[in-house]
Enzyme design. Structure first.
Site, short mmCIF file in Angstrom:
data_model
loop_
_atom_site.label_atom_id
_atom_site.label_comp_id
_atom_site.label_asym_id
_atom_site.label_seq_id
_atom_site.Cartn_x
_atom_site.Cartn_y
_atom_site.Cartn_z
N ASP A 39 -8.76 -6.52 27.53
CA ASP A 39 -7.65 -6.53 28.48
C ASP A 39 -6.82 -7.81 28.32
OD1 ASP A 39 -8.57 -4.15 29.50
OD2 ASP A 39 -9.73 -5.10 31.10
N TYR A 67 -20.83 -10.75 26.76
CA TYR A 67 -19.73 -11.24 27.59
C TYR A 67 -20.22 -12.29 28.57
CZ TYR A 67 -17.33 -6.90 26.18
OH TYR A 67 -16.75 -5.89 25.46
N ASP A 81 -10.52 -5.55 38.67
CA ASP A 81 -10.50 -6.98 38.36
C ASP A 81 -9.50 -7.68 39.28
OD1 ASP A 81 -7.95 -6.58 37.30
OD2 ASP A 81 -8.66 -6.52 35.23
N ARG A 173 -15.78 -4.74 33.98
CA ARG A 173 -15.09 -4.59 35.27
C ARG A 173 -15.83 -3.60 36.17
NH1 ARG A 173 -9.97 -2.05 34.39
NH2 ARG A 173 -10.51 -1.66 32.21
#
Length: 310
Positions: A39, A67, A81, A173
């Protein structure tokens, strides 16, 4: 044409498509593809394939990822988010660090995750985020994902910083929102950095400005990763000059014309090179026929001059 892989550090504000577009201008060629969408607000590792290496884009996309993310509890947004519109805010005073950690660790393993509306997945030919921007919500089928490991790096409620090792197709997310839902507080993702994609790590990732400087100085090759490195876990084999001609034409090659450190197991895959060290492709050993069958070719026909790779 430039062939290989660049380990790019995607910065905030860029889409993955933006990265590819800028690299096309930097290196002066169109044949470039990325290996997994990040993103615009996310940053981190984004392997990008150039030339022949675009053949392994799908393979790299399928690799596990790592992550670092910050979960913000008590806030629910339409995008899952912090960049989205806040739909609801809830109190978080009733939760404790112990409750939060137990809940988070409960997501380790396999679980069914519903992809977010703000994603690039397609339903009936339309990307979900396009439908979401039109104010539409459609039914999405859940997908089974695997959270290999979740490590809490820091917790100062309502924020939790976590490191997540996960399978392909996992939406961090959505994981953040699911944790918030299970706690009863709701939650969204506040920050996201991809630190690993397959064997590409953040320590060796290069920012676009640095790539541009190296390309201008004629030193892009210093950071270009050969595409055969993707298969470094497979044993290496070299064909004889005679069998190389068959290999160049996409045919199976005889076991007698292949040199390996040890005899292959039935069904074993290997990466095959010609006598001059050119990477031909991935082959699988057929023990019954005593030969190696082509699985995927990486030596393009235009590279073959008089039957030899140049």
């Amino acid at each position: 044409m430039i062939n290989g892989i660049l380990n790019i550090y995607k910065e905030k504000g860029y889409t993955s498509h933006d990265v590819v577009a800028r690299l096309r201008r930097i290196v002066g060629q169109k044949k470039i593809g990325h290996t997994g969408t990040l993103d615009p607000d996310a940053e981190g590792v984004l392997p990008v394939c150039l030339g022949k290496a675009t053949k392994v884009c799908d393979l790299l996309t399928d690799r596990d990822k790592t992550y670092e993310t910050v979960l913000l509890l008590g806030k629910i947004t339409d995008t899952q988010d912090i960049s989205g519109t806040v739909l609801e805010e809830r109190e978080t005073d009733g939760i404790t660090p112990e409750m939060t950690e137990k809940c988070i660790q409960g997501f380790a393993g396999v679980y069914d995750q519903i992809p977010p509306m703000y994603s690039a997945l397609k339903v009936n030919g339309r990307k979900l985020y396009e439908l979401a921007r039109e104010g539409r919500t459609v039914e999405r089928k859940s997908r089974r994902v695997t959270i290999h490991r979740i490590q809490i790096l820091d917790m100062k409620l309502p924020r939790v910083k976590m490191e997540v090792d996960c399978s392909k197709g996992t939406y961090i997310r959505t994981l953040c929102q699911d944790i918030g839902d299970r706690l009863g507080t709701g939650g969204c993702m506040e920050q996201l950095v991809r630190t690993r994609s397959g064997h590409f790590g953040i320590a060796s990732a290069r920012r676009l400005d640095e790539v541009q400087e190296l390309a201008a100085a004629g030193k892009l090759g210093d950071i270009l990763i050969p595409l055969d490195s993707v298969f470094e876990d497979l044993p290496e084999a070299v064909v004889s000059s005679r069998e190389a001609q068959r290999a160049f034409n996409g045919n199976a090659v005889s076991e007698k014309g292949v040199r390996m450190q040890k005899k292959p197991e039935p069904g074993e895959r290997c990466r095959i090179y010609d006598p001059d060290g050119h990477f031909i492709g991935i082959y699988q050993y057929d023990a019954d026929k005593m030969r190696f069958e082509l699985e995927k070719m990486f030596l393009d026909p235009e590279e073959i001059v008089s039957g030899r790779g140049n």
